[in-house]
Write a protein that holds these residues in place. Structure first.
Motif, mmCIF file in Angstrom:
data_model
loop_
_atom_site.group_PDB
_atom_site.id
_atom_site.type_symbol
_atom_site.label_atom_id
_atom_site.label_comp_id
_atom_site.label_asym_id
_atom_site.label_seq_id
_atom_site.Cartn_x
_atom_site.Cartn_y
_atom_site.Cartn_z
ATOM 1 N N VAL A 88 0.881 -1.164 0.000
ATOM 2 C CA VAL A 88 0.000 0.000 0.000
ATOM 3 C C VAL A 88 0.922 1.219 0.000
ATOM 4 C CG1 VAL A 88 -1.779 1.289 1.249
ATOM 5 C CG2 VAL A 88 -1.807 -1.212 1.258
ATOM 6 N N PRO A 89 0.972 1.985 -1.076
ATOM 7 C CA PRO A 89 1.949 3.067 -1.163
ATOM 8 C C PRO A 89 1.706 4.210 -0.177
ATOM 9 C CG PRO A 89 0.742 2.803 -3.242
ATOM 10 C CD PRO A 89 0.169 1.835 -2.273
ATOM 11 N N VAL B 74 6.497 4.582 -2.481
ATOM 12 C CA VAL B 74 6.100 5.965 -2.222
ATOM 13 C C VAL B 74 5.668 6.588 -3.543
ATOM 14 C CG1 VAL B 74 6.818 8.236 -1.379
ATOM 15 C CG2 VAL B 74 7.753 6.164 -0.319
ATOM 16 N N VAL B 75 4.506 7.232 -3.540
ATOM 17 C CA VAL B 75 4.017 7.960 -4.711
ATOM 18 C C VAL B 75 4.142 9.446 -4.381
ATOM 19 C CG1 VAL B 75 2.081 8.400 -6.261
ATOM 20 C CG2 VAL B 75 2.439 6.097 -5.329
ATOM 21 N N PHE B 76 5.004 10.133 -5.114
ATOM 22 C CA PHE B 76 5.294 11.538 -4.844
ATOM 23 C C PHE B 76 4.302 12.463 -5.534
ATOM 24 C CE2 PHE B 76 9.203 9.274 -4.041
ATOM 25 C CZ PHE B 76 9.608 9.847 -2.837
ATOM 26 N N LEU C 193 -5.757 1.929 -2.706
ATOM 27 C CA LEU C 193 -5.455 2.238 -1.322
ATOM 28 C C LEU C 193 -4.092 2.915 -1.202
ATOM 29 C CD1 LEU C 193 -6.595 -1.049 0.464
ATOM 30 C CD2 LEU C 193 -7.797 1.140 0.400
ATOM 31 N N THR C 194 -4.009 3.874 -0.286
ATOM 32 C CA THR C 194 -2.742 4.533 0.022
ATOM 33 C C THR C 194 -2.659 4.724 1.525
ATOM 34 O OG1 THR C 194 -3.668 6.754 -0.197
ATOM 35 C CG2 THR C 194 -2.664 5.793 -2.181
#
Length: 185
Positions: A16-17, A161-163, A172-173
Motif C-alpha cells: 500500500v503506497p 512511495v508515490v510523490f 489504497l494509500t
C-alpha cells in the motif's frame, strides 16, 4: 554505469503506497537543508537527481543560497509501482554542469531504495571534484531495505512511495507520518 550487490532489495511490506503531500515534501527538504548548515567543508552547490530529486533539491539550494544543478540517473525498468531496482544505474551528466566542484556537493534524490543511484552519480562526478571536495547525500525517503544509507534522510518506509510530482496512485494509500526530525548517518 554502476551496480549494487544482488542482495540489495527494496522492502515492500504492505503493498500500500505512502503518499506524501507537496507540503510534507517541501518541509522535509527545508529541514534537510537546515541539517547541513555549518557542514565542513561548506555546501557549495546542490545537485538534484532527475527526475524525483529535482523538486527537493531546488528547495534545498534556495534555502542554502547555493547554485542548483541536475543530473539524470535511472535504474528502474519502468515507473510501475513495487518493482525491485535493476542494480544497474545509467548516469547522464549535462553539458551545462560545472567542470570543477569545490566544498561539499549535496546530492539530493526523492528516495533511496538501495543506494545505487547515489553511488553511481558520485562515481560519475568524481573526476570533477577539486582536492578537498566532499559529497553529501540527502533523500526525502529511505527504504528500510537500503544497505547504503544516505548522509541525511527524512522518513524510513517499508513500502512504495508515490510523490506529488508523479502520476497519482489509484487504490489504497497510506499517509506519511508528521516529520519530527531529520535522520543522519
Amino acid at each position: 554505469m554502476s551496480s549494487t550487490p544482488d542482495t540489495a532489495r527494496r522492502v515492500f511490506a504492505q503493498h500500500v503506497p505512502f503518499v506524501p503531500t507537496h507540503y510534507q515534501c517541501f518541509d522535509a527538504a527545508r529541514m534537510l537543508a537546515e541539517s547541513v548548515v555549518g557542514t565542513e567543508p561548506e555546501v557549495t552547490c546542490v545537485i538534484g537527481i532527475a527526475s524525483g530529486g529535482t523538486s527537493p533539491a531546488r528547495v534545498m539550494a534556495d534555502y542554502l543560497k547555493v547554485p542548483f544543478h541536475t543530473v539524470t540517473a535511472r535504474h528502474n525498468a519502468s515507473d510501475a509501482a513495487f518493482q525491485q531496482a535493476t542494480g544497474t544505474v545509467e548516469v547522464l551528466l549535462p553539458e551545462a554542469l560545472p567542470g570543477r566542484f569545490t566544498g561539499t556537493v549535496l546530492l539530493v534524490d526523492d528516495i533511496t531504495g538501495t543506494g545505487a543511484t547515489f553511488a553511481a552519480v558520485t562515481d560519475a562526478l568524481r573526476a570533477r571534484f577539486a582536492d578537498g571536495a566532499a559529497v553529501m547525500t540527502a533523500a526525502l525517503f529511505r527504504n528500510r531495505g537500503c544497505p547504503l544509507n544516505p548522509d541525511r534522510w527524512a522518513w524510513t518506509v517499508n513500502d512504495w512511495v508515490v510523490f506529488p510530482w508523479e502520476r497519482p496512485h489509484h487504490g489504497l494509500t497510506q499517509p506519511v507520518p508528521a516529520l519530527r526530525r531529520v535522520n543522519a548517518r
